[in-house]
Design a protein around this motif. Structure first.
Motif, PDB file in Angstrom:
ATOM      1  N   GLY A   1       0.821  -1.200   0.000  1.00 29.33           N
ATOM      2  CA  GLY A   1       0.000   0.000   0.000  1.00 29.33           C
ATOM      3  C   GLY A   1       0.857   1.252   0.000  1.00 29.33           C
ATOM      4  N   VAL A   2       0.325   2.295  -0.609  1.00 26.35           N
ATOM      5  CA  VAL A   2       1.006   3.593  -0.663  1.00 26.35           C
ATOM      6  C   VAL A   2       0.051   4.630  -0.100  1.00 26.35           C
ATOM      7  CG1 VAL A   2       2.082   5.325  -2.153  1.00 26.35           C
ATOM      8  CG2 VAL A   2       2.322   2.891  -2.712  1.00 26.35           C
ATOM      9  N   LYS A   3       0.537   5.419   0.875  1.00 28.27           N
ATOM     10  CA  LYS A   3      -0.283   6.478   1.466  1.00 28.27           C
ATOM     11  C   LYS A   3       0.151   7.819   0.883  1.00 28.27           C
ATOM     12  CE  LYS A   3      -1.179   4.067   5.747  1.00 28.27           C
ATOM     13  NZ  LYS A   3      -0.181   3.127   6.182  1.00 28.27           N
ATOM     14  N   PHE A   4      -0.828   8.643   0.570  1.00 33.05           N
ATOM     15  CA  PHE A   4      -0.585   9.961  -0.018  1.00 33.05           C
ATOM     16  C   PHE A   4      -0.996  11.060   0.950  1.00 33.05           C
ATOM     17  CE2 PHE A   4      -0.398   7.403  -3.732  1.00 33.05           C
ATOM     18  CZ  PHE A   4       0.234   8.131  -4.713  1.00 33.05           C
ATOM     19  N   ASP A   5      -0.344  12.190   0.841  1.00 36.44           N
ATOM     20  CA  ASP A   5      -0.769  13.438   1.463  1.00 36.44           C
ATOM     21  C   ASP A   5      -0.888  14.420   0.306  1.00 36.44           C
ATOM     22  OD1 ASP A   5      -1.342  15.648   2.964  1.00 36.44           O
ATOM     23  OD2 ASP A   5       0.612  15.770   3.945  1.00 36.44           O
ATOM     24  N   GLY A   6      -2.105  14.679  -0.102  1.00 37.97           N
ATOM     25  CA  GLY A   6      -2.305  15.490  -1.305  1.00 37.97           C
ATOM     26  C   GLY A   6      -1.825  14.705  -2.513  1.00 37.97           C
ATOM     27  N   ASP A   7      -0.941  15.303  -3.294  1.00 38.71           N
ATOM     28  CA  ASP A   7      -0.431  14.658  -4.504  1.00 38.71           C
ATOM     29  C   ASP A   7       0.844  13.861  -4.292  1.00 38.71           C
ATOM     30  OD1 ASP A   7      -2.515  15.702  -5.992  1.00 38.71           O
ATOM     31  OD2 ASP A   7      -1.394  17.504  -6.565  1.00 38.71           O
ATOM     32  N   LYS A   8       1.333  13.811  -3.067  1.00 37.87           N
ATOM     33  CA  LYS A   8       2.632  13.179  -2.828  1.00 37.87           C
ATOM     34  C   LYS A   8       2.508  11.927  -1.965  1.00 37.87           C
ATOM     35  CE  LYS A   8       5.338  17.336  -3.343  1.00 37.87           C
ATOM     36  NZ  LYS A   8       6.528  18.038  -2.930  1.00 37.87           N
ATOM     37  N   PRO A   9       3.195  10.855  -2.384  1.00 38.13           N
ATOM     38  CA  PRO A   9       3.256   9.691  -1.499  1.00 38.13           C
ATOM     39  C   PRO A   9       4.094  10.026  -0.270  1.00 38.13           C
ATOM     40  CG  PRO A   9       4.433   9.276  -3.572  1.00 38.13           C
ATOM     41  CD  PRO A   9       3.880  10.644  -3.639  1.00 38.13           C
ATOM     42  N   VAL A  10       3.632   9.601   0.905  1.00 39.82           N
ATOM     43  CA  VAL A  10       4.359   9.906   2.144  1.00 39.82           C
ATOM     44  C   VAL A  10       4.847   8.660   2.862  1.00 39.82           C
ATOM     45  CG1 VAL A  10       3.301  12.162   2.515  1.00 39.82           C
ATOM     46  CG2 VAL A  10       2.199  10.104   3.443  1.00 39.82           C
TER      47      VAL A  10
ATOM     48  N   THR B   1       9.222   5.467   4.981  1.00 42.30           N
ATOM     49  CA  THR B   1       8.744   6.842   5.083  1.00 42.30           C
ATOM     50  C   THR B   1       9.393   7.650   3.973  1.00 42.30           C
ATOM     51  OG1 THR B   1       8.492   6.645   7.474  1.00 42.30           O
ATOM     52  CG2 THR B   1       8.622   8.883   6.574  1.00 42.30           C
ATOM     53  N   VAL B   2       8.579   8.277   3.149  1.00 39.04           N
ATOM     54  CA  VAL B   2       9.096   9.070   2.026  1.00 39.04           C
ATOM     55  C   VAL B   2       9.460  10.453   2.554  1.00 39.04           C
ATOM     56  CG1 VAL B   2       8.585  10.007  -0.258  1.00 39.04           C
ATOM     57  CG2 VAL B   2       7.681   7.757   0.414  1.00 39.04           C
ATOM     58  N   THR B   3      10.733  10.805   2.454  1.00 35.91           N
ATOM     59  CA  THR B   3      11.207  12.087   2.979  1.00 35.91           C
ATOM     60  C   THR B   3      11.349  13.145   1.893  1.00 35.91           C
ATOM     61  OG1 THR B   3      13.515  11.385   2.770  1.00 35.91           O
ATOM     62  CG2 THR B   3      12.420  10.964   4.882  1.00 35.91           C
ATOM     63  N   ASN B   4      11.311  12.719   0.638  1.00 31.29           N
ATOM     64  CA  ASN B   4      11.421  13.647  -0.484  1.00 31.29           C
ATOM     65  C   ASN B   4      10.757  12.976  -1.682  1.00 31.29           C
ATOM     66  OD1 ASN B   4      12.542  15.928  -2.016  1.00 31.29           O
ATOM     67  ND2 ASN B   4      13.796  14.360  -2.974  1.00 31.29           N
ATOM     68  N   TYR B   5      10.010  13.749  -2.466  1.00 25.77           N
ATOM     69  CA  TYR B   5       9.360  13.188  -3.655  1.00 25.77           C
ATOM     70  C   TYR B   5       9.239  14.280  -4.704  1.00 25.77           C
ATOM     71  CZ  TYR B   5       5.669  11.615  -6.776  1.00 25.77           C
ATOM     72  OH  TYR B   5       4.944  11.288  -7.893  1.00 25.77           O
ATOM     73  N   THR B   6       9.569  13.930  -5.941  1.00 25.63           N
ATOM     74  CA  THR B   6       9.431  14.856  -7.060  1.00 25.63           C
ATOM     75  C   THR B   6       8.898  14.117  -8.277  1.00 25.63           C
ATOM     76  OG1 THR B   6      11.277  16.206  -6.293  1.00 25.63           O
ATOM     77  CG2 THR B   6      10.658  16.452  -8.600  1.00 25.63           C
TER      78      THR B   6
ATOM     79  N   VAL C   1      18.067   3.327   3.778  1.00 25.61           N
ATOM     80  CA  VAL C   1      17.775   4.559   3.050  1.00 25.61           C
ATOM     81  C   VAL C   1      17.815   4.236   1.563  1.00 25.61           C
ATOM     82  CG1 VAL C   1      18.492   6.930   2.578  1.00 25.61           C
ATOM     83  CG2 VAL C   1      18.861   5.956   4.861  1.00 25.61           C
ATOM     84  N   ILE C   2      16.739   4.566   0.863  1.00 26.69           N
ATOM     85  CA  ILE C   2      16.710   4.318  -0.569  1.00 26.69           C
ATOM     86  C   ILE C   2      16.519   5.654  -1.280  1.00 26.69           C
ATOM     87  CG2 ILE C   2      15.565   3.153  -2.480  1.00 26.69           C
ATOM     88  CD1 ILE C   2      14.658   1.020  -0.480  1.00 26.69           C
ATOM     89  N   ALA C   3      17.520   6.003  -2.085  1.00 25.11           N
ATOM     90  CA  ALA C   3      17.392   7.133  -3.009  1.00 25.11           C
ATOM     91  C   ALA C   3      17.069   6.528  -4.355  1.00 25.11           C
ATOM     92  CB  ALA C   3      18.696   7.921  -3.061  1.00 25.11           C
TER      93      ALA C   3
END
Length: 188
Positions: free
Chosen positions: A107-116, A134-139, A180-182
């Motif tokens: 599962g993927v949780k979003f906050d607005g348009d960004k996965p968090v 935990t997604v710390t940065n998304y573009t 940590v995954i970049a």
């Protein structure tokens, strides 16, 4: 005024019904899974894996997605060949029997348009455990060189080595490991 409102409603419904999942291939040259642990209380050591593949599927309109990452455990890179071999041995990754580390989302949780955050199953040495990244940065943006849509993210999770039958030297070498995954991925 009712016609405009009805037209706008129908237009937004039509746009939502045409939204589709988009598939992105992980770019192995710009994806670097790392792990960090404390070494006998002296320092936090960071190492990485050099070979990663997988895919990310996102439906931005529906705010759903999936992530599949495959890490070549033999590509562990500490900067020292002897230590790489040590980590590939039976006490740690046991790459002779288990060549890959995998993460498959549930599962993927979003906050607005960004996965968090991304819930999923992490498999190391044949042992599968639930993990939340935990997604710390998304573009999400067009890639300036490839002229295709691309996504990039940084994600982090904490796991225990002992959960994956890798507990040698614990607790002197910390049981808790930070993953940590970049990742960067290009639309297929």
């Amino acid at each position: 005024m009712k016609k405009i409102t009805l037209a706008a409603l129908l237009s937004s419904f039509a746009a939502a019904s045409f939204a589709a999942p988009e598939t992105f291939a992980i770019d192995p040259t710009h994806t670097a899974p790392r792990f960090e642990y404390n070494h006998f209380g002296y320092s936090n050591q960071q190492h990485r894996f050099d070979k990663t593949s997988g895919k990310i599927v996102l439906d931005r309109a529906a705010k759903t997605g999936s992530v599949e990452v495959v890490i070549d455990a033999k590509s562990v890179n500490t900067g020292y060949d002897v230590f790489n071999g040590h980590l590939q041995g039976e006490d740690f990754f046991d790459t002779a029997k288990f060549g890959s580390i995998t993460f498959k989302s549930t599962g993927v949780k979003f906050d607005g348009d960004k996965p968090v955050s991304i819930d999923g199953n992490l498999t190391i040495k044949g042992v599968t455990k639930p993990v939340t990244l935990t997604v710390t940065n998304y573009t999400f943006a067009p890639h300036p060189m490839l002229k295709k849509d691309a996504i990039g993210a940084n994600a982090v999770a904490k796991v225990k080595r002992t959960d994956f039958n890798m507990g040698k030297y614990a607790p002197y070498v910390s049981d808790e490991v930070t993953l940590v995954i970049a990742v960067e991925a290009i639309k297929e």
